[in-house]
Design a protein around this motif. Structure first.
Motif, PDB file in Angstrom:
ATOM      1  N   GLN A 194      83.128 -69.031  30.384  1.00  0.00           N
ATOM      2  CA  GLN A 194      83.990 -67.911  29.982  1.00  0.00           C
ATOM      3  C   GLN A 194      85.165 -67.715  30.941  1.00  0.00           C
ATOM      4  O   GLN A 194      86.214 -67.229  30.535  1.00  0.00           O
ATOM      5  CB  GLN A 194      83.181 -66.623  29.901  1.00  0.00           C
ATOM      6  N   THR A 236      88.214 -69.419  29.721  1.00  0.00           N
ATOM      7  CA  THR A 236      88.745 -69.029  28.413  1.00  0.00           C
ATOM      8  C   THR A 236      90.085 -68.331  28.562  1.00  0.00           C
ATOM      9  O   THR A 236      90.192 -67.316  29.262  1.00  0.00           O
ATOM     10  CB  THR A 236      87.758 -68.086  27.689  1.00  0.00           C
ATOM     11  N   CYS A 284      93.557 -66.557  26.664  1.00  0.00           N
ATOM     12  CA  CYS A 284      93.838 -65.716  25.494  1.00  0.00           C
ATOM     13  C   CYS A 284      95.273 -65.948  25.039  1.00  0.00           C
ATOM     14  O   CYS A 284      96.173 -65.166  25.367  1.00  0.00           O
ATOM     15  CB  CYS A 284      93.597 -64.246  25.837  1.00  0.00           C
ATOM     16  N   GLN A 300      93.623 -63.117  18.409  1.00  0.00           N
ATOM     17  CA  GLN A 300      92.276 -63.454  17.941  1.00  0.00           C
ATOM     18  C   GLN A 300      91.414 -63.956  19.096  1.00  0.00           C
ATOM     19  O   GLN A 300      90.226 -63.620  19.200  1.00  0.00           O
ATOM     20  CB  GLN A 300      92.339 -64.513  16.838  1.00  0.00           C
ATOM     21  N   ALA A 301      91.998 -64.746  19.982  1.00  0.00           N
ATOM     22  CA  ALA A 301      91.245 -65.250  21.130  1.00  0.00           C
ATOM     23  C   ALA A 301      90.772 -64.093  22.012  1.00  0.00           C
ATOM     24  O   ALA A 301      89.638 -64.105  22.523  1.00  0.00           O
ATOM     25  CB  ALA A 301      92.106 -66.211  21.941  1.00  0.00           C
ATOM     26  N   ARG A 355      90.256 -60.973  20.929  1.00  0.00           N
ATOM     27  CA  ARG A 355      89.208 -60.275  20.168  1.00  0.00           C
ATOM     28  C   ARG A 355      87.883 -61.015  20.259  1.00  0.00           C
ATOM     29  O   ARG A 355      86.820 -60.409  20.427  1.00  0.00           O
ATOM     30  CB  ARG A 355      89.631 -60.112  18.701  1.00  0.00           C
ATOM     31  N   ASP A 356      87.944 -62.345  20.168  1.00  0.00           N
ATOM     32  CA  ASP A 356      86.716 -63.149  20.253  1.00  0.00           C
ATOM     33  C   ASP A 356      86.057 -62.997  21.621  1.00  0.00           C
ATOM     34  O   ASP A 356      84.831 -62.928  21.724  1.00  0.00           O
ATOM     35  CB  ASP A 356      87.024 -64.628  19.985  1.00  0.00           C
ATOM     36  N   LEU A 357      86.880 -62.935  22.666  1.00  0.00           N
ATOM     37  CA  LEU A 357      86.353 -62.783  24.011  1.00  0.00           C
ATOM     38  C   LEU A 357      85.677 -61.419  24.162  1.00  0.00           C
ATOM     39  O   LEU A 357      84.603 -61.299  24.763  1.00  0.00           O
ATOM     40  CB  LEU A 357      87.473 -62.950  25.046  1.00  0.00           C
ATOM     41  N   LYS A 358      86.301 -60.394  23.593  1.00  0.00           N
ATOM     42  CA  LYS A 358      85.712 -59.049  23.640  1.00  0.00           C
ATOM     43  C   LYS A 358      84.355 -59.033  22.950  1.00  0.00           C
ATOM     44  O   LYS A 358      83.383 -58.441  23.437  1.00  0.00           O
ATOM     45  CB  LYS A 358      86.645 -58.039  22.953  1.00  0.00           C
ATOM     46  N   LYS A 359      84.272 -59.720  21.796  1.00  0.00           N
ATOM     47  CA  LYS A 359      82.999 -59.773  21.054  1.00  0.00           C
ATOM     48  C   LYS A 359      81.914 -60.473  21.887  1.00  0.00           C
ATOM     49  O   LYS A 359      80.773 -60.041  21.917  1.00  0.00           O
ATOM     50  CB  LYS A 359      83.181 -60.548  19.741  1.00  0.00           C
ATOM     51  N   THR A 360      82.306 -61.542  22.570  1.00  0.00           N
ATOM     52  CA  THR A 360      81.353 -62.292  23.399  1.00  0.00           C
ATOM     53  C   THR A 360      80.810 -61.408  24.515  1.00  0.00           C
ATOM     54  O   THR A 360      79.617 -61.399  24.796  1.00  0.00           O
ATOM     55  CB  THR A 360      82.036 -63.533  24.013  1.00  0.00           C
TER      56      THR A 360
END
Length: 198
Positions: free
Chosen positions: A177, A180, A182, A186-187, A189-194
């Motif tokens: 992570q 990763t 951004c 979307q990237a 948002r995906d990181l926030k979800k993870t």
């Protein structure tokens, strides 16, 4: 390598964030902007000088808050090579420079410190972070490579120099992570979800 080695840190924060659609450095993760997270990941006590290259006035103010030097990039459209040129020329007297991007919000200060320590132990190598053999950012380059970095053009960055000298590269293992970036909303948002799922 002597503990007195002069090491610089270049925080590259000048891009136009074309894929993000707005200044991504101002985008927030858990209430903190990406650029603040980047500057907090710099173990300043390990560097002789930390230089932030940016086109944004708000980033320049934040750099001053951290006590870092700042260079204005008036031509971000010239690509990342120009940011590298400005920072490298400003710190050319250093024994090595660590080059950091500003859009890896989970990169930790400890991981950056590991890269510096790795270089101190292997001062003729390019040392960077990686996960399971996959290279990421940041990377530290000894002075030997500065002229090659200065010859980069347009949107070619340090990756081009590393590819030309793969045998010189040494990786320090970090969590996936942390690598990763951004580049798009979307990237992020995906990181926030993870993070929320953990």
């Amino acid at each position: 390598m002597s503990e007195s080695a002069r090491i610089g840190c270049l925080v590259m924060a000048a891009g136009n964030s074309v894929r993000f659609g707005e200044n991504k450095l101002a985008a927030k993760l858990d209430g903190k902007s990406l650029i603040r997270r980047a500057l907090e990941a710099v173990p300043a006590e390990l560097f002789s000088i930390v230089t932030v290259v940016t086109q944004y006035e708000e980033v320049a103010h934040l750099a001053a808050e951290f006590g870092f030097a700042c260079i204005h990039n008036a031509h971000p459209d010239w690509g990342i090579s120009h940011t590298i040129e400005l920072g490298t020329k400003a710190m050319y007297d250093c024994d090595a420079i660590l080059y950091m991007v500003s859009d890896q919000p989970l990169l930790s200060e400890d991981s950056v410190a590991k890269v510096v320590q790795g270089w101190k132990e292997h001062p003729n190598r390019i040392v960077g972070v990686g996960h399971n053999g996959k290279r990421g950012n940041p990377n530290i380059f000894p002075q030997y490579f500065f002229d090659e970095l200065l010859r980069l053009e347009e949107d070619r960055g340090g990756n081009a120099v590393i590819r030309a000298h793969e045998e010189q590269l040494m990786l320090v293992e970090v969590g996936q992570q942390e690598l990763t970036d951004c580049d798009t909303p979307q990237a992020l948002r995906d990181l926030k979800k993870t993070i929320d799922a953990e």
